[in-house]
Each structure stands twice: as C-alpha cells, then as structure tokens.
Scaffold this active site. Structure first.
Site, PDB file in Angstrom:
ATOM      1  N   GLU A   1       9.564   1.117  10.870  1.00 38.67           N
ATOM      2  CA  GLU A   1      10.639   2.109  10.645  1.00 38.67           C
ATOM      3  C   GLU A   1       9.979   3.464  10.813  1.00 38.67           C
ATOM      4  O   GLU A   1       9.161   3.863   9.981  1.00 38.67           O
ATOM      5  CB  GLU A   1      11.207   1.984   9.223  1.00 38.67           C
ATOM      6  CG  GLU A   1      11.843   0.655   8.896  1.00 38.67           C
ATOM      7  CD  GLU A   1      13.210   0.478   9.501  1.00 38.67           C
ATOM      8  OE1 GLU A   1      13.685   1.391  10.211  1.00 38.67           O
ATOM      9  OE2 GLU A   1      13.804  -0.584   9.284  1.00 38.67           O
TER      10      GLU A   1
ATOM     11  N   CYS B   1      13.635  10.838   7.144  1.00 37.10           N
ATOM     12  CA  CYS B   1      13.472  10.345   8.533  1.00 37.10           C
ATOM     13  C   CYS B   1      14.744  10.541   9.334  1.00 37.10           C
ATOM     14  O   CYS B   1      14.703  10.856  10.520  1.00 37.10           O
ATOM     15  CB  CYS B   1      13.065   8.880   8.508  1.00 37.10           C
ATOM     16  SG  CYS B   1      14.150   7.881   7.492  1.00 37.10           S
TER      17      CYS B   1
ATOM     18  N   GLU C   1       9.347  15.743  15.770  1.00 34.69           N
ATOM     19  CA  GLU C   1       9.785  15.660  14.373  1.00 34.69           C
ATOM     20  C   GLU C   1       8.963  16.656  13.548  1.00 34.69           C
ATOM     21  O   GLU C   1       7.735  16.551  13.483  1.00 34.69           O
ATOM     22  CB  GLU C   1       9.566  14.240  13.835  1.00 34.69           C
ATOM     23  CG  GLU C   1      10.103  14.061  12.428  1.00 34.69           C
ATOM     24  CD  GLU C   1       9.784  12.687  11.837  1.00 34.69           C
ATOM     25  OE1 GLU C   1       8.636  12.240  11.926  1.00 34.69           O
ATOM     26  OE2 GLU C   1      10.711  12.081  11.250  1.00 34.69           O
TER      27      GLU C   1
ATOM     28  N   LYS D   1       0.856  -1.198   0.000  1.00 30.63           N
ATOM     29  CA  LYS D   1       0.000   0.000   0.000  1.00 30.63           C
ATOM     30  C   LYS D   1       0.886   1.240   0.000  1.00 30.63           C
ATOM     31  O   LYS D   1       1.554   1.535   0.973  1.00 30.63           O
ATOM     32  CB  LYS D   1      -0.906   0.049   1.240  1.00 30.63           C
ATOM     33  CG  LYS D   1      -1.966   1.143   1.077  1.00 30.63           C
ATOM     34  CD  LYS D   1      -2.550   1.619   2.387  1.00 30.63           C
ATOM     35  CE  LYS D   1      -1.855   2.808   2.978  1.00 30.63           C
ATOM     36  NZ  LYS D   1      -1.790   4.029   2.164  1.00 30.63           N
TER      37      LYS D   1
HETATM   38  P1  NAD Z   1       2.301   8.223   7.965  1.00 29.36           P
HETATM   39  O1  NAD Z   1       2.554   7.439   9.216  1.00 29.36           O
HETATM   40  O2  NAD Z   1       1.276   9.270   8.018  1.00 29.36           O
HETATM   41  O3  NAD Z   1       1.864   7.245   6.774  1.00 29.36           O
HETATM   42  C1  NAD Z   1       2.675   6.169   6.348  1.00 29.36           C
HETATM   43  C2  NAD Z   1       1.800   5.123   5.661  1.00 29.36           C
HETATM   44  O4  NAD Z   1       0.914   4.558   6.634  1.00 29.36           O
HETATM   45  C3  NAD Z   1       0.900   5.695   4.562  1.00 29.36           C
HETATM   46  O5  NAD Z   1       0.825   4.774   3.500  1.00 29.36           O
HETATM   47  C4  NAD Z   1      -0.445   5.828   5.262  1.00 29.36           C
HETATM   48  O6  NAD Z   1      -1.538   5.804   4.380  1.00 29.36           O
HETATM   49  C5  NAD Z   1      -0.430   4.612   6.176  1.00 29.36           C
HETATM   50  N1  NAD Z   1      -1.290   4.686   7.357  1.00 29.36           N
HETATM   51  C6  NAD Z   1      -1.683   5.783   8.034  1.00 29.36           C
HETATM   52  N2  NAD Z   1      -2.467   5.439   9.081  1.00 29.36           N
HETATM   53  C7  NAD Z   1      -2.565   4.086   9.060  1.00 29.36           C
HETATM   54  C8  NAD Z   1      -3.237   3.118   9.887  1.00 29.36           C
HETATM   55  N3  NAD Z   1      -3.950   3.474  10.949  1.00 29.36           N
HETATM   56  N4  NAD Z   1      -3.108   1.808   9.587  1.00 29.36           N
HETATM   57  C9  NAD Z   1      -2.357   1.427   8.545  1.00 29.36           C
HETATM   58  N5  NAD Z   1      -1.726   2.278   7.716  1.00 29.36           N
HETATM   59  C10 NAD Z   1      -1.812   3.600   7.987  1.00 29.36           C
HETATM   60  O7  NAD Z   1       3.705   8.776   7.512  1.00 29.36           O
HETATM   61  P2  NAD Z   1       4.013   9.768   6.301  1.00 29.36           P
HETATM   62  O8  NAD Z   1       3.573  11.142   6.663  1.00 29.36           O
HETATM   63  O9  NAD Z   1       3.557   9.170   5.030  1.00 29.36           O
HETATM   64  O10 NAD Z   1       5.619   9.712   6.274  1.00 29.36           O
HETATM   65  C11 NAD Z   1       6.434  10.491   7.065  1.00 29.36           C
HETATM   66  C12 NAD Z   1       6.937   9.725   8.258  1.00 29.36           C
HETATM   67  O11 NAD Z   1       7.628   8.545   7.849  1.00 29.36           O
HETATM   68  C13 NAD Z   1       7.943  10.520   9.072  1.00 29.36           C
HETATM   69  O12 NAD Z   1       7.645  10.396  10.436  1.00 29.36           O
HETATM   70  C14 NAD Z   1       9.275   9.856   8.757  1.00 29.36           C
HETATM   71  O13 NAD Z   1      10.253  10.009   9.755  1.00 29.36           O
HETATM   72  C15 NAD Z   1       8.852   8.428   8.581  1.00 29.36           C
HETATM   73  N6  NAD Z   1       9.838   7.679   7.825  1.00 29.36           N
HETATM   74  C16 NAD Z   1      10.649   6.804   8.490  1.00 29.36           C
HETATM   75  C17 NAD Z   1      11.637   6.117   7.801  1.00 29.36           C
HETATM   76  C18 NAD Z   1      12.565   5.148   8.507  1.00 29.36           C
HETATM   77  O14 NAD Z   1      13.252   4.422   7.821  1.00 29.36           O
HETATM   78  N7  NAD Z   1      12.622   5.140   9.819  1.00 29.36           N
HETATM   79  C19 NAD Z   1      11.793   6.317   6.435  1.00 29.36           C
HETATM   80  C20 NAD Z   1      10.947   7.208   5.774  1.00 29.36           C
HETATM   81  C21 NAD Z   1       9.973   7.891   6.481  1.00 29.36           C
END
Ligand code: NAD
Length: 505
Positions: A264, A298, A399, A189
């Site tokens: 992650e 991230c 963050e 997804k």
């Molecule tokens: P997000 O958590 O809002 O969304 C990530 C994914 O999860 C999306 O596909 C979203 O649709 C899905 N999602 C949201 N709520 C959900 C739920 N309740 N159940 C299942 N899926 C759900 O994150 P974002 O805004 O897309 O990305 C930014 C974040 O990602 C930042 O916090 C960043 O630090 C983190 N990130 C971490 C890494 C790492 O390797 N640690 C790498 C890249 C990004």
C-alpha cells in the site's frame, strides 16, 4: 475532550522506561542494549524510549511465529477460537480507547478526535475480521470426468507486517486482524518514529492470552529490522504500507525468496471540481482533502483540479479559508491542523515549497514553518497552496506528504480526466459535480483505487483499499484484504475409485 497538559502526559510511561519488544509471548529488551528516543512532534520533546531490535531478534520472532503456525497449531485452530481472541482484543481496545488515542496524538501529532477515530477503526477491524473468520470460505465446481473439484483456503504462514508513521495503530491493526483471522501468525515492525500505540496493542494481546508466537512485535529501522524481515526465508508474506520507493525496494528484495507481497504505497490524488458543483461543499472538501492530517495522508487530495469558469470565485475563498485554519497541538480541542511528524520531514516539505517557487508556480498562501510563539518548538507548517502549475512540475508529480495543495485548471471533462490520470500514482480521486451522469462517467475513467463523489476521505473497513499504478499491489480491508492471507488449494476427488487405464502394458 481531554485538553489539559497534565492529563495528556499521564498516558506516558516513566521517563526512564525503555519499552520492549514482544517475542514469543515475552516482553524483552534488545541484547544490543541500544534504544531509540520517541519524540512529540508538537514540541520536539522526548516522550519515551524504545529498545532497538537486531537481526538476531528478528530471527527469534520469525522462528516463534513459524513454530506457532506449524508446530503449535495456530493454523488449524478453530476459526471460532481465533474470532474469540480478536473480539477480546477489540473490547480491551475499547476499554483503553482514550489512553491509546491520547498517546497517538502525543506521538504522531494528529488531533485527538482523529486519534479517537483511529482507535475506533482498529476496534472495528478486529470485530470485522472476527466475523469473517467463521464465514464460509470454500467453493465447489461443476467439472467433467467424474471428478468433484473444490477449493479450500489455507493460511499462508508467517506474515511480516511493516507499517508507516502516519496511521501507526490502524495500519497495523487492519493487517493483523485479517492475518490472524485467516490463521496466519505475524511479526509486526512499526515505524521507528511511532512505536508507542502498538506497544499498548501488544499489551492487550498479552492480556487476552493469544498463544505464544502468534503475534510478535520487533522495533527497529527499515534498513536492519525491515530488511531482515523481507529477506528471511521463513517469512512467507510481506504486508507493507509506506512510500512507493520503499515498496519498490521491498518488491525487489522479496523476489529472492518469492514471498507474496502486498504493498500500500503513496499517492498524488486529484480532487476534481466541476463548475456545477455545490460551491460550499467543494471548497470545504478541497480543504479537508489536503489539510486533514496535515496532508500526511496517503489518499490526500493534494491536486485540486478546478474548472476554469469557477477559478476566480473558488480560489480566493479557498485561500482565505486556508489562512484561517488553526494550527496547534493535537490535544487542544480548538486545533484544526497539527504538526508534521519530524523536523527532517518538515524540511523535506519546505524544500518542496522552494522547488515549487523555482519551477515557476505561484505561491498563494503558506509555505513557511511557524516560528513564533509556542508552536515554534514544534513542526508546524502553514497550509500552503500553489497555482499556475504545469503538469510536468515536480510539485505536481511527486508526493510531498504535507499541507501543500497544487491547483491545476481544466476546461473540458476530457482534459480533467487526462490531468487527473497524469501521474505515476493511482491511489485516490474525487469528483465534485451536481450532474450524476457526469460523476459516474468520470469516476469510471479515473485510474484510482479509492474514489468519492461529492465528498472526500470517508472510507470503511468493509470495502477494499488498494492502489492502481504505482500506488500499490494487492490490498487491505474488506473480504479482499482477508483473501490476501490465504492460499487457495484445488482439491480434485475421483467419484469412482478405479485405475486410469492409460498404460496398456
Ligand atoms: P517509509 O516507506 O519510509 O517507511 C514505511 C515502513 O517501512 C517503516 O516502518 C520503515 O521503517 C520501513 N522500511 C523502510 N525501508 C525499508 C526496507 N528497505 N525494508 C523494509 N522495511 C523498510 O514510509 P513512511 O515515511 O513511514 O510513510 C509515509 C508513506 O506511506 C507515504 O508515501 C504514504 O503515502 C504511504 N502510506 C500509504 C498508505 C496506503 O494505504 N496506500 C497508507 C499510509 C501511508
């Protein structure tokens, strides 16, 4: 570098096209007929539209993945066969590298060279895990009682892969390549904001003839499609990259079916500069640490920990160079920093700027959206630096995920370590110093999964990527990332076939 708008736009589909999901080897549009527009963050123009999946379509994808795993035998295909598919995917990605990179730039906003690096990373991930698929995986143990003990590894089953918008292709590719190499099947997804490059990856998957149901793509929101994947009883593992609060929710929801969970998550990573560091290098990486990817990385070095004795020399140079960073669309080869992903995310980032001012931090530069000229149409925020911060401020603890750097000042090594470890996160950290022993000493005491000495950002698919504290659980990449998709089964074989003799009657 391709830098004409006409050429950029040629990678887009016709504007009436509604891009589909890939389920059980077929492209399909959702029965709901709902669709979602995809936006170019540099202009806020619509660049595509994608079908919006439903709970029923998640179910179809999971059943297809389950059948492909158990009934149709993906779990017991030869590792060599799986490796061969992955290598074919890698070479087709190579053939379409420029197209996919430009599409990533148009959809995510990142500069074209970064998009090229992303596609190259994805290619390398498929190659790396193709190699690992065929390497020895078992162990035998010396044990008493005339038993031969051994461990065999078996794929876990159906894996749900849920990824964010900041590295749309790479985050999915690193999980898919490891899971497929291990013999798992996957339902992916993407973020609703950045689905386009994954659609191209699945076109490649279709072309190479991966058996039906082995890899599925479902579009839709986290609250519907994501949530259904987390709760589906036939999904055996979740591999998630995204925000820490989403990760916490996923962990809670996954407990109902006790799924294996890999998370992650976010970061607030310290970049520690000691007075004896090479000045030019440290200034350069302080900028790159936070402003690469517009701070939407991230592992961004979003906290600069500066030794007090160099503050007066370092900060004016840092600020002067931050002000010169050239903002622009990612397809312009002179651009050094692109737009933020969306208007709402930009508003969040700008809100943090207001919070910082209210908390009493001093704004040294930036803090505003670009509101004049061509860039006014997009989500461009100036490189922003705060100083006079205290560890308890929200801009220091939370963050922000944008081009906002906060400076913290220290006088001793001990204080630097305490400040560095003083958040709930533990993703990345860096140390700049010319004292090798000090660098090693400090690195060992930092609570972070990815660290650097005298550089910032380079990481490699061969090495594991995982967060300490609230930055994650489990990990991706390297051999550790592969292990995430494998059960370890203990097999004990009697060396002599005879009754135990325990029951005397
Ligand atoms: P997000 O958590 O809002 O969304 C990530 C994914 O999860 C999306 O596909 C979203 O649709 C899905 N999602 C949201 N709520 C959900 C739920 N309740 N159940 C299942 N899926 C759900 O994150 P974002 O805004 O897309 O990305 C930014 C974040 O990602 C930042 O916090 C960043 O630090 C983190 N990130 C971490 C890494 C790492 O390797 N640690 C790498 C890249 C990004």
């Amino acid at each position: 570098m391709l830098n004409t708008v006409a050429h950029n736009m040629s990678v887009l589909r016709d504007k009436d096209t509604v891009e589909g999901m890939y389920i059980d080897g077929e492209w399909k549009v959702s029965a709901s007929n709902n669709k979602r527009e995809v936006i170019n963050p540099a202009t806020n123009e619509v660049i595509g539209s994608v079908t919006e999946g439903t709970i029923e379509e998640v179910n179809q994808a999971v059943i297809a993945a389950k059948d492909a795993f158990y009934k149709n035998g993906w779990k017991s295909t030869y590792a060599r066969t799986r490796a061969d598919y992955l290598l074919q995917i890698a070479s087709k990605l190579e053939e379409r590298k420029d197209e996919i990179a430009m599409l990533e730039t148009l959809n995510n906003g990142k500069i074209y060279d970064d998009s090229i690096t992303d596609v190259e990373d994805a290619i390398n991930q498929f190659q790396y895990y193709a190699g690992l698929a065929t390497k020895p995986h078992g162990q035998t143990y010396e044990v008493p009682d005339e038993i031969q003990a051994m461990v065999i590894r078996e794929p876990i089953g159906v894996v749900a892969i849920i990824v964010p918008w900041n590295y749309p292709l790479v985050m999915a590719a690193q999980k898919m390549s490891a899971a497929l190499a291990a013999g798992c099947t996957v339902v992916v997804k993407p973020s609703t904001q950045t689905p386009l490059t994954l659609i191209r990856l699945f076109e490649i998957i279709d072309e190479v003839g991966l058996p039906n149901g082995v890899a599925n793509l479902v579009h839709g929101s986290g609250s519907v499609v994501g949530n259904e994947l987390i709760n589906h009883p036939d999904v055996e593992k979740i591999s998630f990259t995204g925000g820490t609060s989403t990760g916490k929710q996923i962990m809670k929801d996954a407990a109902n079916t006790l799924k294996k969970v890999g998370l992650e998550l976010g970061g607030k990573s310290p970049n520690i500069v000691f007075a004896d560091a090479d000045f030019e290098t440290a200034v350069d990486y302080a900028l790159l640490g936070i402003f690469a990817g517009q701070g939407q990385v991230c592992s961004a070095g979003s906290r600069l920990l500066l030794e007090k004795s160099i503050y007066d020399k370092f900060v004016p140079e840092l600020v002067s160079r931050a002000k010169k960073i050239k903002l622009g669309p990612g397809w312009d080869d002179t651009t050094e920093m692109g737009p933020l992903i969306s208007i709402s995310h930009m508003e969040n980032v700008l809100n943090y700027v207001e919070i910082g001012k209210e908390e009493g931090a001093e704004l040294l530069c930036g803090g505003k959206q670009v509101t004049e000229g061509d860039l006014a149409k997009g989500n461009f925020v100036e490189p922003t630096i705060f100083t006079n911060t205290t560890p308890d401020m929200r801009i220091v603890q939370e963050e922000i995920f944008g081009p906002v750097l906060v400076i913290q000042v220290f006088e001793t090594e001990e204080e630097a370590i305490e400040l560095a470890n003083g958040t709930d996160f533990g993703l990345a950290a860096a140390v700049f110093t010319n004292d090798g022993a000090k660098a090693q000493r400090v690195i060992r005491r930092l609570q972070a999964g990815i660290t650097w000495i005298n550089t910032y950002h380079p990481t490699f698919n061969e090495a594991p990527w995982s967060g300490y504290k609230q930055s994650g659980l489990g990990g991706d990449l390297g051999t550790y990332g592969f292990e995430e998709y494998l059960y370890k089964k203990q097999v004990n074989i009697a060396l002599e076939v005879k009754p135990s003799g325990f029951y005397k009657g």
